[in-house]
Design an enzyme around this catalytic site. Structure first.
Site, PDB file in Angstrom:
ATOM      1  N   HIS A  81       0.847  -1.181   0.000  1.00 49.93           N
ATOM      2  CA  HIS A  81       0.000   0.000   0.000  1.00 49.93           C
ATOM      3  C   HIS A  81       0.889   1.238   0.000  1.00 49.93           C
ATOM      4  O   HIS A  81       1.941   1.254   0.634  1.00 49.93           O
ATOM      5  CB  HIS A  81      -0.882   0.003   1.264  1.00 49.93           C
ATOM      6  CG  HIS A  81      -1.769   1.203   1.356  1.00 49.93           C
ATOM      7  ND1 HIS A  81      -2.923   1.321   0.617  1.00 49.93           N
ATOM      8  CD2 HIS A  81      -1.653   2.352   2.065  1.00 49.93           C
ATOM      9  CE1 HIS A  81      -3.487   2.487   0.875  1.00 49.93           C
ATOM     10  NE2 HIS A  81      -2.738   3.132   1.742  1.00 49.93           N
ATOM     11  N   ASP A 132     -15.400   2.904   6.857  1.00 52.80           N
ATOM     12  CA  ASP A 132     -14.302   3.842   6.556  1.00 52.80           C
ATOM     13  C   ASP A 132     -14.732   4.862   5.506  1.00 52.80           C
ATOM     14  O   ASP A 132     -14.304   6.018   5.549  1.00 52.80           O
ATOM     15  CB  ASP A 132     -13.046   3.085   6.089  1.00 52.80           C
ATOM     16  CG  ASP A 132     -11.951   4.064   5.692  1.00 52.80           C
ATOM     17  OD1 ASP A 132     -11.479   4.802   6.578  1.00 52.80           O
ATOM     18  OD2 ASP A 132     -11.601   4.136   4.489  1.00 52.80           O
ATOM     19  N   ARG A 156     -14.555  13.149   7.446  1.00 48.40           N
ATOM     20  CA  ARG A 156     -13.261  13.770   7.824  1.00 48.40           C
ATOM     21  C   ARG A 156     -12.863  14.813   6.789  1.00 48.40           C
ATOM     22  O   ARG A 156     -12.337  15.881   7.120  1.00 48.40           O
ATOM     23  CB  ARG A 156     -12.174  12.694   7.910  1.00 48.40           C
ATOM     24  CG  ARG A 156     -12.262  11.852   9.172  1.00 48.40           C
ATOM     25  CD  ARG A 156     -11.420  10.595   9.037  1.00 48.40           C
ATOM     26  NE  ARG A 156     -10.019  10.898   8.816  1.00 48.40           N
ATOM     27  CZ  ARG A 156      -9.162  10.086   8.184  1.00 48.40           C
ATOM     28  NH1 ARG A 156      -9.561   8.931   7.711  1.00 48.40           N
ATOM     29  NH2 ARG A 156      -7.903  10.437   8.045  1.00 48.40           N
ATOM     30  N   SER A 191      -7.834   3.930   9.018  1.00 48.55           N
ATOM     31  CA  SER A 191      -8.432   3.970   7.688  1.00 48.55           C
ATOM     32  C   SER A 191      -7.648   3.065   6.725  1.00 48.55           C
ATOM     33  O   SER A 191      -8.221   2.235   6.010  1.00 48.55           O
ATOM     34  CB  SER A 191      -8.445   5.425   7.207  1.00 48.55           C
ATOM     35  OG  SER A 191      -8.757   5.510   5.852  1.00 48.55           O
ATOM     36  N   LYS A 238      -8.751  -1.231   5.580  1.00 53.06           N
ATOM     37  CA  LYS A 238      -8.904  -1.692   4.198  1.00 53.06           C
ATOM     38  C   LYS A 238      -7.924  -2.833   3.915  1.00 53.06           C
ATOM     39  O   LYS A 238      -8.279  -3.857   3.361  1.00 53.06           O
ATOM     40  CB  LYS A 238      -8.691  -0.531   3.226  1.00 53.06           C
ATOM     41  CG  LYS A 238      -9.917   0.393   3.185  1.00 53.06           C
ATOM     42  CD  LYS A 238      -9.690   1.672   2.427  1.00 53.06           C
ATOM     43  CE  LYS A 238      -8.836   2.631   3.165  1.00 53.06           C
ATOM     44  NZ  LYS A 238      -8.901   4.016   2.865  1.00 53.06           N
TER      45      LYS A 238
HETATM   46  N1  URA Z   1      -5.277   7.029   2.924  1.00 57.36           N
HETATM   47  C1  URA Z   1      -6.356   6.401   3.475  1.00 57.36           C
HETATM   48  O1  URA Z   1      -6.775   5.346   3.014  1.00 57.36           O
HETATM   49  N2  URA Z   1      -6.944   6.973   4.536  1.00 57.36           N
HETATM   50  C2  URA Z   1      -6.516   8.124   5.080  1.00 57.36           C
HETATM   51  O2  URA Z   1      -7.090   8.559   6.051  1.00 57.36           O
HETATM   52  C3  URA Z   1      -5.404   8.766   4.497  1.00 57.36           C
HETATM   53  C4  URA Z   1      -4.785   8.181   3.415  1.00 57.36           C
END
Ligand code: URA
Length: 433
Positions: free
Chosen positions: A82, A161, A168, A183, A187
């Site tokens: 990621h 999320d 947010r 967050s 995922k």
């Molecule tokens: N990437 C994400 O998936 N979430 C965040 O809050 C910031 C960057």
């Protein structure tokens, strides 16, 4: 239990327990908690933080209230990566074919990105015919046979999320380490993966603009990974210049093809990053030396195996491989605007958010979910950090279908930061595990 008491507790800097966090996540999904209450709690968290235990409970509640993909029936290790998002970040598109041609499984399910960072799925969709939505049957077959895909994740993955992130974004609470960590990891841990590398970008084109914040995010994500018993490594890499030479959807695909065809030495930062990420991914599952992995990567690139794997991958996802075989087939934008230096000195960094903002205005990215992307818009960079720049030098070329206006040209010229001494940038700043 009620949400007002939970908001009060966090407002008063008290710790939330597992039941309260579960109640909150269930409440936002069944809509028994209103958006204004969720926003208040998010702001209280932004201001007063969450400790690692609370962050773990939050991450787990998001995962448990969404879909989980266990890749049942796949016996070998699944590798995943990621990136926290940068400008010109095409690493997954190079990493996948390299790992798959070395015999590892790289099964990546991505979300779409918004804002200044480009999305891997959009880049892939700039190849005519390429499909990022695939059936369960296809996923199973490809996971077993080719061992490599990049597809869109289901809407039900980490559902909470999506609600949290959208709020947010509009209530000034994106920039919170525990909220970012939960967050990202909610995922990533909604899928089985046996080794995960998180590339935390740091610099002018990243969420984390300085190394202390990047380290703090890594520390939090590693603590949460440990609680989930996942093998995660964080790499902090510099994001003060566009990664590689090209930015923009089909331009980045063209760069990936060039890299995989064996011209990787033209892309120092990308090559360095690929070597480190592949090594750390493999090191989580077997004992290897960096030099051995580096040699293996060089071998699959030099022998053309990684490029062949890229062709198979594109074909398997419905993409027209004649574009990969002949890059001249890709559409090209109407205008090429050369941005010339109007100062002199040594290049110390790029104001990447200004560059990305301009490219997005020209159509390279989405400002809203519904926006349509112009795959041909982008930038071709000519310089590197530490280079000596004279007035009038070509800095980069912008490709677009709309003509640039004078304020966009000024912003792009001003996006170069000069110093009077040449300082080279180190690309991989730290590896933390
Ligand atoms: N990437 C994400 O998936 N979430 C965040 O809050 C910031 C960057």
């Amino acid at each position: 239990m009620n949400i007002i008491n939970i908001i009060e507790k966090k407002r008063d800097k008290k710790l939330l327990n597992k039941n309260e966090i579960d109640f909150f996540i269930r409440g936002i999904l069944d809509e028994s908690i209103a958006d204004y209450q969720t926003s208040s709690l998010l702001m209280a968290i932004f201001l007063n933080g969450l400790n690692d235990e609370e962050t773990y409970y939050l991450t787990k509640a998001i995962i448990d209230n969404g879909e989980y993909v266990d890749f049942k029936g796949i016996d070998s290790a699944i590798l995943d990566k990621h990136s926290t998002g940068g400008v010109g970040d095409k690493v997954s598109l190079i990493l996948g074919p390299i790992l798959a041609s070395m015999g590892y499984k790289f099964l990546k399910m991505s979300g779409r990105s918004l804002g200044f960072t480009g999305g891997t799925l959009d880049k892939l969709e700039s190849i005519p015919g390429f499909k990022v939505n695939q059936s369960d049957e296809w996923i199973k077959k490809t996971a077993n046979d080719l061992g490599f895909f990049i597809i869109s994740q289901s809407e039900n993955i980490a559902k909470a999320d999506k609600i949290l992130y959208a709020l947010r974004d509009v209530c000034a609470s994106v920039d919170s380490i525990p909220l970012i960590a939960s967050s990202i990891l909610s995922k990533k841990f909604s899928f089985r993966n046996d080794s995960l590398v998180i590339d935390v970008k740091c610099g002018s084109g990243a969420f984390m603009e300085n190394i202390d914040k990047a380290r703090e995010l890594c520390k939090t994500m590693l603590a949460i990974s440990k609680a989930f018993q996942r093998k995660t490594t964080c790499i902090i890499s510099s994001m003060n210049k566009p990664l590689g030479k090209r930015v923009g959807n089909n331009l980045e695909i063209i760069e990936v093809i060039d890299f995989l065809k064996g011209n990787y030495k033209d892309y120092d930062d990308l090559y360095d990053e690929i070597n480190h990420i592949v090594y750390e991914l493999i090191l989580n599952i077997e004992n290897v030396e960096y030099s051995f992995v580096k040699e293996k990567i060089k071998n699959v690139l030099d022998k053309g195996y990684a490029f062949e794997m890229f062709l198979k991958f594109v074909h398997n996802q419905g993409g027209d491989i004649s574009y990969i075989e002949d890059i001249n087939k890709f559409d090209k934008a109407k205008f090429e605007t050369e941005i010339l230096a109007d100062a002199c000195g040594y290049l110390s960094s790029y104001k990447l958010k200004d560059i990305a903002k301009t490219l997005n205005e020209l159509g390279a990215g989405r400002l809203k979910k519904e926006d349509i992307i112009d795959y041909t818009v982008g930038l071709i960079n000519e310089k590197n950090i530490g280079d000596k720049i004279s007035k009038g030098d070509l800095l980069f070329t912008i490709r677009s279908n709309k003509e640039l206006n004078s304020s966009q040209i000024k912003l792009l010229k001003d996006s170069i930061v000069y110093t009077d001494k040449s300082v080279k940038d180190k690309h991989i700043l730290e590896v933390i595990k």
